[in-house]
Write an enzyme that holds these catalytic residues in place. Structure first.
Site, mmCIF file in Angstrom:
data_model
loop_
_atom_site.group_PDB
_atom_site.id
_atom_site.type_symbol
_atom_site.label_atom_id
_atom_site.label_comp_id
_atom_site.label_asym_id
_atom_site.label_seq_id
_atom_site.Cartn_x
_atom_site.Cartn_y
_atom_site.Cartn_z
ATOM 1 N N ARG A 292 0.844 -1.207 0.000
ATOM 2 C CA ARG A 292 0.000 0.000 0.000
ATOM 3 C C ARG A 292 0.874 1.250 0.000
ATOM 4 O O ARG A 292 0.570 2.237 -0.672
ATOM 5 C CB ARG A 292 -0.935 -0.023 1.214
ATOM 6 C CG ARG A 292 -1.922 1.124 1.221
ATOM 7 C CD ARG A 292 -3.037 0.908 2.216
ATOM 8 N NE ARG A 292 -2.547 0.890 3.586
ATOM 9 C CZ ARG A 292 -3.296 0.535 4.633
ATOM 10 N NH1 ARG A 292 -4.560 0.186 4.464
ATOM 11 N NH2 ARG A 292 -2.798 0.561 5.849
ATOM 12 N N LYS B 87 -2.517 6.360 1.646
ATOM 13 C CA LYS B 87 -2.370 6.875 3.019
ATOM 14 C C LYS B 87 -1.485 8.123 3.027
ATOM 15 O O LYS B 87 -0.434 8.169 3.679
ATOM 16 C CB LYS B 87 -1.807 5.769 3.923
ATOM 17 C CG LYS B 87 -2.713 5.481 5.107
ATOM 18 C CD LYS B 87 -2.323 4.228 5.819
ATOM 19 C CE LYS B 87 -2.372 4.346 7.311
ATOM 20 N NZ LYS B 87 -3.617 4.859 7.894
ATOM 21 N N GLU C 159 -16.141 6.375 4.830
ATOM 22 C CA GLU C 159 -15.284 5.885 5.910
ATOM 23 C C GLU C 159 -15.721 6.459 7.258
ATOM 24 O O GLU C 159 -16.428 7.471 7.323
ATOM 25 C CB GLU C 159 -13.835 6.298 5.664
ATOM 26 C CG GLU C 159 -13.304 5.794 4.341
ATOM 27 C CD GLU C 159 -11.850 5.419 4.407
ATOM 28 O OE1 GLU C 159 -11.408 4.862 5.426
ATOM 29 O OE2 GLU C 159 -11.156 5.697 3.420
HETATM 30 N N1 PLP Z 1 -9.270 4.210 6.435
HETATM 31 C C1 PLP Z 1 -8.370 5.130 6.763
HETATM 32 C C2 PLP Z 1 -8.563 6.514 6.271
HETATM 33 C C3 PLP Z 1 -7.266 4.793 7.548
HETATM 34 O O1 PLP Z 1 -6.364 5.722 7.877
HETATM 35 C C4 PLP Z 1 -7.130 3.465 7.984
HETATM 36 C C5 PLP Z 1 -6.000 3.084 8.806
HETATM 37 O O2 PLP Z 1 -5.008 2.668 8.326
HETATM 38 C C6 PLP Z 1 -8.095 2.529 7.592
HETATM 39 C C7 PLP Z 1 -9.160 2.931 6.825
HETATM 40 C C8 PLP Z 1 -7.957 1.085 7.969
HETATM 41 O O3 PLP Z 1 -6.892 0.478 7.275
HETATM 42 P P1 PLP Z 1 -6.113 -0.730 7.877
HETATM 43 O O4 PLP Z 1 -7.109 -1.773 8.165
HETATM 44 O O5 PLP Z 1 -5.158 -1.142 6.811
HETATM 45 O O6 PLP Z 1 -5.423 -0.259 9.083
HETATM 46 C C1 COI Z 2 -4.429 2.858 11.544
HETATM 47 O O1 COI Z 2 -5.430 2.191 11.794
HETATM 48 O O2 COI Z 2 -3.298 2.371 11.530
HETATM 49 C C2 COI Z 2 -4.526 4.248 11.219
HETATM 50 O O3 COI Z 2 -3.811 4.683 10.379
HETATM 51 C C3 COI Z 2 -5.342 5.092 12.038
HETATM 52 C C4 COI Z 2 -4.486 6.222 12.520
HETATM 53 C C5 COI Z 2 -4.651 7.409 11.657
HETATM 54 C C6 COI Z 2 -4.557 6.462 13.949
#
Ligand code: PLP
Ligand code: COI
Length: 372
Positions: free
Chosen positions: A115, A217, A253
C-alpha cells in the site's frame, strides 16, 4: 511479563483516552526520566516514545538501501523539505503482537508495504522495496521488544513514514527522500475499548474526492478531518462518518477506519472507488466472513440503508473491529442492538483477534513472525 520501566508522557489526542501513568517529556519529545512503570491494562492509543527508530534515505534517482537503527528522537530537515511545504508524505500503521504461543508476529505486513508503494506512485516518491520495508519494521520491533505488551493487553503500533525530505521551492517532487519507522505500545483506539461507539455523519465535510488521494495513506488526507472530528467529539460522538463528495449519499469511511454493516445476515461494505482507503483489516474481514459462509457485498452503501442495518462496525489496524451503537444524521438517529456488539460483529472480532493472538489457527497464513 507484567510491567516495564518507562517514562514519557503520552501525547494528548482528541477524543482518545489518556493514561495518567507516564511522566517526564522534554520539549522535543525525548525521554527525560525512566521512572514510572507501564500498567499494561491501562494502555491507550497514545504516543509513548520508545528507544530506537529506523531510518534510511535516498535521492529521487537512486535505489533504496537498507537503513540503520538509531535512538528515537528528532530528525533534522530542511525548512524547504517537500513534506513540510507540500505534504509529500505517506504513513503506514501496523501492529506487532506477542502471541499466546510466545511468538512475536506482524499481521500481513507485506500488505502495508504494497500500500505504501501504491501511495509512493501517487505522490511521485520512490517506492520502498517490500524487502527493505519488512526488514525495517522487523528491526524496529526487535530493538524495542521491552515495549511490546503482553498477549491480549495491546500491541506495538508500528508507524512507517515515507517523505520528501529534500528541499524544493517549486511545486515538484523533492530531490531526496527519507523512510523511517518508529514504534509505540498501544491499547484501544476508542474510549471504552470494544463497547459500541456513537457516530455522527458529517454534513459539511468530505474526506476525499474522485481523482484525489483518498485511496492512499497520504499524510495530507488527515489534517482536514481534525476539525470535523474534534467538533463531533465535543458533541459527544466518538468520530464522524464521511459520505461521498459527489452525491453526499453513500458511506465512505469512519474517520480513519472502514465501515461495515449487517442486514438480514448479509455483510455490506463500501466498494473501493478510489476515494476509500483499502484497509487491510477490511480485506481480512471480507475473507473471514466469506470463509464463515456469510454473503459479503461490496457496493455503494447508502447512508439511509446503513441506518436501517441490524449491526454496524468500523475497522482498521488501530480501531480493530469497533461496534457502532448509534449513527446520527441531522435529526435522525439509528440505534444498533443494545449497546453490545451484534452476533456477526462479535464473531468476526473474536476470529480476527484470535488469529492475531494465535488463539485461533492462522488459516489464511496472515501472520509473519518477527525473527528475534
Ligand atoms: N481508512 C483510513 C482513512 C485509515 O487511515 C485506515 C488506517 O489505516 C483505515 C481505513 C484502515 O486500514 P487498515 O485496516 O489497513 O489499518
Ligand atoms: C491505523 O489504523 O493504523 C490508522 O492509520 C489510524 C491512525 C490514523 C490512527
Amino acid at each position: 511479563m507484567k510491567v516495564v520501566k518507562a517514562g514519557p508522557k503520552p501525547s494528548k489526542e482528541a477524543g482518545m483516552i489518556e493514561s495518567p501513568i507516564y511522566m517526564g517529556i522534554n520539549a522535543v519529545g525525548m525521554v527525560k526520566e525512566m521512572s514510572e512503570e507501564i500498567d499494561w491494562d491501562s494502555l491507550t492509543f497514545s504516543l509513548t516514545p520508545t528507544d530506537t527508530m529506523y531510518l534510511t534515505e535516498t535521492t529521487a534517482d537512486d535505489p533504496w538501501m537498507p537503513g540503520s537503527l538509531r535512538p528515537y528522537g528528532p530528525i533534522q530537515m530542511s525548512p524547504a523539505a517537500g513534506v513540510l511545504n507540500y505534504g509529500q508524505g505517506l504513513f503506514e500503521g501496523m501492529k506487532a503482537y506477542r502471541t499466546a504461543k510466545g511468538r512475536v508476529v506482524f499481521f500481513r505486513p507485506e500488505e502495508n508495504a504494497r500500500r505504501m508503494q501504491r501511495g509512493a506512485d501517487r505522490l511521485k516518491m520512490p517506492p520502498v522495496p517490500e524487502s527493505v520495508f519488512v526488514d525495517a519494521v522487523e528491526q524496529c520491533v526487535k530493538a524495542n521488544l521491552r515495549w511490546l505488551p503482553p498477549t491480549g493487553k495491546g500491541a506495538m503500533y508500528v508507524r512507517p513514514l515515507l517523505m520528501g525530505s529534500g528541499p524544493i521551492l517549486g511545486v515538484a517532487p523533492a530531490p531526496s527522500y527519507t523512510f523511517l519507522v518508529y514504534v509505540t505500545p498501544v491499547g484501544p483506539y476508542f474510549k471504552g475499548g470494544v463497547s459500541a461507539i456513537d457516530l455522527l455523519i458529517s454534513e459539511e465535510h468530505h474526506r476525499a474526492a474522485p481523482g484525489g488521494s483518498g485511496g492512499v495513506k497520504a499524510i495530507g488526507n488527515y489534517a482536514p478531518g481534525m476539525m470535523p472530528s474534534k467538533k463531533a467529539k465535543a458533541a459527544g460522538y466518538a468520530e464522524v462518518i464521511y459520505l461521498d463528495a459527489e452525491t453526499h449519499s453513500y458511506v465512505e469511511e469512519v474517520g480513519a477506519a472502514n465501515f461495515f454493516c449487517v442486514k438480514d445476515g448479509v455483510l455490506y461494505t463500501p466498494e473501493l472507488t478510489g476515494t476509500i482507503l483499502p484497509g487491510i483489516t477490511r480485506n481480512s474481514i471480507i475473507q473471514l466472513a466469506r470463509h464463515n459462509g456469510i454473503e459479503v457485498v461490496e457496493t455503494k452503501v447508502e447512508a439511509t440503508f446503513a441506518m436501517t442495518a441490524d449491526e454496524a462496525f468500523c475497522c482498521g489496524t488501530a480501531a480493530v473491529i469497533s461496534p457502532i451503537g448509534t449513527i446520527t444524521k441531522g435529526d435522525d438517529k439509528a440505534t444498533f442492538g443494545d449497546g453490545k456488539p451484534g452476533r456477526i460483529t462479535q464473531q468476526l472480532y473474536s476470529q480476527l483477534v484470535g488469529i492475531q493472538n494465535e488463539d485461533e489457527e492462522d488459516i489464511f497464513g496472515w501472520l509473519h513472525e518477527v525473527p528475534l
